[in-house]
Design an enzyme around this catalytic site. Structure first.
Site, mmCIF file in Angstrom:
data_model
loop_
_atom_site.group_PDB
_atom_site.id
_atom_site.type_symbol
_atom_site.label_atom_id
_atom_site.label_comp_id
_atom_site.label_asym_id
_atom_site.label_seq_id
_atom_site.Cartn_x
_atom_site.Cartn_y
_atom_site.Cartn_z
ATOM 1 N N TYR A 145 0.858 -1.183 0.000
ATOM 2 C CA TYR A 145 0.000 0.000 0.000
ATOM 3 C C TYR A 145 0.891 1.228 0.000
ATOM 4 O O TYR A 145 1.847 1.310 0.777
ATOM 5 C CB TYR A 145 -0.885 0.000 1.255
ATOM 6 C CG TYR A 145 -1.767 1.222 1.407
ATOM 7 C CD1 TYR A 145 -1.509 2.181 2.395
ATOM 8 C CD2 TYR A 145 -2.869 1.423 0.583
ATOM 9 C CE1 TYR A 145 -2.315 3.294 2.551
ATOM 10 C CE2 TYR A 145 -3.691 2.537 0.734
ATOM 11 C CZ TYR A 145 -3.403 3.475 1.719
ATOM 12 O OH TYR A 145 -4.203 4.583 1.874
ATOM 13 N N ASP A 240 9.311 2.925 -0.880
ATOM 14 C CA ASP A 240 8.308 3.572 -0.043
ATOM 15 C C ASP A 240 8.654 3.242 1.411
ATOM 16 O O ASP A 240 8.286 2.176 1.920
ATOM 17 C CB ASP A 240 6.918 3.067 -0.414
ATOM 18 C CG ASP A 240 5.849 3.626 0.504
ATOM 19 O OD1 ASP A 240 4.652 3.444 0.212
ATOM 20 O OD2 ASP A 240 6.199 4.253 1.531
ATOM 21 N N LYS A 268 4.913 9.553 8.262
ATOM 22 C CA LYS A 268 4.775 9.037 9.625
ATOM 23 C C LYS A 268 5.805 9.623 10.604
ATOM 24 O O LYS A 268 5.681 10.766 11.039
ATOM 25 C CB LYS A 268 4.797 7.507 9.599
ATOM 26 C CG LYS A 268 3.583 6.917 8.825
ATOM 27 C CD LYS A 268 3.538 5.422 8.869
ATOM 28 C CE LYS A 268 2.506 4.868 7.922
ATOM 29 N NZ LYS A 268 1.139 4.844 8.454
HETATM 30 P P1 KE4 Z 1 -0.572 8.463 4.389
HETATM 31 O O1 KE4 Z 1 -1.111 9.157 3.153
HETATM 32 O O2 KE4 Z 1 -1.648 7.665 5.117
HETATM 33 O O3 KE4 Z 1 0.202 9.415 5.324
HETATM 34 O O4 KE4 Z 1 0.546 7.420 3.936
HETATM 35 C C1 KE4 Z 1 0.187 6.454 2.979
HETATM 36 C C2 KE4 Z 1 1.149 5.276 3.087
HETATM 37 C C3 KE4 Z 1 2.172 5.162 2.177
HETATM 38 N N1 KE4 Z 1 3.049 4.141 2.227
HETATM 39 C C4 KE4 Z 1 2.960 3.205 3.213
HETATM 40 C C5 KE4 Z 1 3.964 2.088 3.247
HETATM 41 C C6 KE4 Z 1 1.935 3.282 4.190
HETATM 42 O O5 KE4 Z 1 1.859 2.338 5.149
HETATM 43 C C7 KE4 Z 1 1.018 4.340 4.138
HETATM 44 C C8 KE4 Z 1 -0.119 4.480 5.135
HETATM 45 N N2 KE4 Z 1 -0.231 3.453 6.117
HETATM 46 C C9 KE4 Z 1 -1.567 3.166 6.614
HETATM 47 C C10 KE4 Z 1 -1.499 2.036 7.633
HETATM 48 N N3 KE4 Z 1 -0.725 0.920 7.202
HETATM 49 C C11 KE4 Z 1 -2.196 4.403 7.189
HETATM 50 C C12 KE4 Z 1 -3.398 4.145 8.067
HETATM 51 C C13 KE4 Z 1 -4.652 4.650 7.432
HETATM 52 O O6 KE4 Z 1 -4.761 4.597 6.183
HETATM 53 O O7 KE4 Z 1 -5.526 5.106 8.188
#
Ligand code: KE4
Length: 430
Positions: A145, A240, A268
């Site tokens: 993801y 990523d 994060k």
């Molecule tokens: P954000 O747009 O949510 O800040 O980041 C996206 C993203 C990109 N790359 C990786 C490897 C990620 O894990 C994420 C976002 N992680 C999820 C939980 N695994 C965020 C939680 C959510 O979507 O509420």
């Protein structure tokens, strides 16, 4: 432990206002068949719900809170920054400080750009890779993801996998045709795509450690193989590291694996709990980013002084590296306890751990790829989640997420978690 009365009343109001009553799907607790807890505050390794119940927190805001909740240095920095104004829409010193700290940890990010989320970071990095190579196609991996930009919502992990809809409606076929999907830890599946249309592939984007299908570690040689294939075909390798950036060391998994990507995406932890993402790489690539180059990317709150202050305070706490030694010791203690509990109970569950990241799969066999993760018993995980919550331990409300230990967890917290884990495991079958 079901949601308390105040949570339930808030959730009823929230459902009238926001789809599913939440601002991000995975926190709706649908995969664990209960209403979500509304959190009132976090302190160190714990959170309290609005009904006044405290829990040991292993969600840690999905990764940012490596220092735990409300770390004094972060709170003080945010308060001071806010008192000087919450946003300027102009350059400020703190964004220079954070960029210097990031580049100190990621020398390969010779130039970088701050954005407001991991999604913005990966979305921008792919646009840049397409501009740099003049190619349109992108390879991603099933179960990974990279945020919710259109092209990534194909056989994706995290909330898509949790919700059982790995490919989202609403993404035009014209976009989907440019997203090619390979299998994580399977270099042949990547070679096949490059043999078919390598000259059209702009980039391969990968989570160097997969954290969105539960925790799946890269097989030996997998990342180095991606580096070799992309270099041979003139495609960019994009790591990523939104989860892994500053999670396992003062840098990225790229430094532990000895594989340097062309572009790195962060999020994060670099925001210390506030909305920050970043992408960067070598100068010749980043020189294409506006206003230096023609590739447009912008953001009203990019480099926001309050968010930058939280990130600077967080990275300064991490820079000595001591926190990582503490986290490894806590992670090893937890792993030893959980494995002993699994052995004694004979439960059909397996454990993956790397540093302060861990995941208990309700699967009979060890999980080393997406297919293995899909074999997990999500209903069994939901029962386990509820049993742990009942015992005061707050895990991610999805089998396909990762648990995080913070620097504020203690050995006593770990021992209490092991005890709750042993009591929450289903008894040996048969
Ligand atoms: P954000 O747009 O949510 O800040 O980041 C996206 C993203 C990109 N790359 C990786 C490897 C990620 O894990 C994420 C976002 N992680 C999820 C939980 N695994 C965020 C939680 C959510 O979507 O509420």
């Amino acid at each position: 432990m079901a949601a308390g009365n105040i949570s339930r009343r808030l959730f009823a109001r929230a459902r009238e206002l926001m789809p599913g009553g939440v601002n991000s799907p995975v926190r709706a607790f649908r995969a664990v068949n209960q209403e979500p807890l509304f959190i009132a505050r976090g302190e160190g390794a714990r959170v309290a719900d609005v009904d006044g119940r405290w829990f040991l927190d292993y969600v840690c805001s999905w990764g940012p809170l490596i220092l735990g909740h409300a770390h004094p240095a972060v709170v003080e920095a945010v308060a001071a920054a806010a008192a000087a104004g919450t946003s300027y829409g102009a350059p400020c010193e703190r964004e220079v400080e954070l960029a210097e700290l990031v580049r100190q940890a990621f020398p390969g990010m010779a130039r970088l750009r701050m954005v407001n989320s991991g999604t913005e970071a990966t979305m921008s990095a792919i646009r840049l890779a397409r501009a740099f190579t003049g190619r349109d196609r992108v390879v991603k991996f099933e179960g990974c993801y990279h945020g919710h930009a259109d092209g990534f919502l194909v056989r994706a992990g995290s909330g898509l996998l949790t919700g059982g809809v790995p490919t989202s409606p609403g993404v035009p076929a014209a976009v989907l045709q440019h997203t090619l999907v390979a299998r994580y830890n399977d270099l042949d599946s990547v070679r096949t795509l490059f043999e078919a249309c390598g000259e059209e592939i702009a980039a391969v984007i990968v989570e160097p450690v997969a954290g969105n299908m539960g925790l799946v570690l890269p097989a030996p040689g997998f990342l180095a193989g991606l580096r070799e294939i992309t270099r041979r075909h003139g495609a960019l390798l994009v790591f990523d590291e939104v989860i892994t950036g500053f999670r396992l060391c003062f840098g990225g998994y790229q430094h532990l694996a000895g594989v340097e990507p062309d572009l790195t995406c962060l999020g994060k932890i670099i925001g210390g709990g506030l909305p920050v993402g970043a992408y960067g790489g070598r100068e010749e690539i980043m020189a294409l980013v506006a206003p230096e180059g023609p590739v447009y990317q912008a953001g009203t709150l990019s480099g926001n002084p309050v968010a930058m202050a939280a990130g600077v305070a967080t990275l300064r706490q991490l820079a000595s590296g001591e926190v990582y030694q503490t986290l490894e010791a806590l992670g090893a203690r937890l792993e030893q306890g959980l494995r002993q509990a699994l052995a004694e109970r004979g439960s059909p569950a397996t454990l993956n751990r790397l540093g302060s990241m861990f995941c208990c799969f309700f699967a009979p066999e060890p999980v080393a790829d997406y297919a293995g993760a899909l074999r997990a018993d999500t209903a069994g995980y939901a029962r386990f989640f509820a049993a742990m919550l009942e015992r005061g331990v707050y895990l991610p409300p999805s089998q396909f997420e990762v648990c995080f230990i913070s620097g504020r967890h203690t050995p006593a917290d770990i021992d209490a978690t092991v005890e709750a884990f042993a009591a929450s495991l289903p008894a040996r079958q048969g």
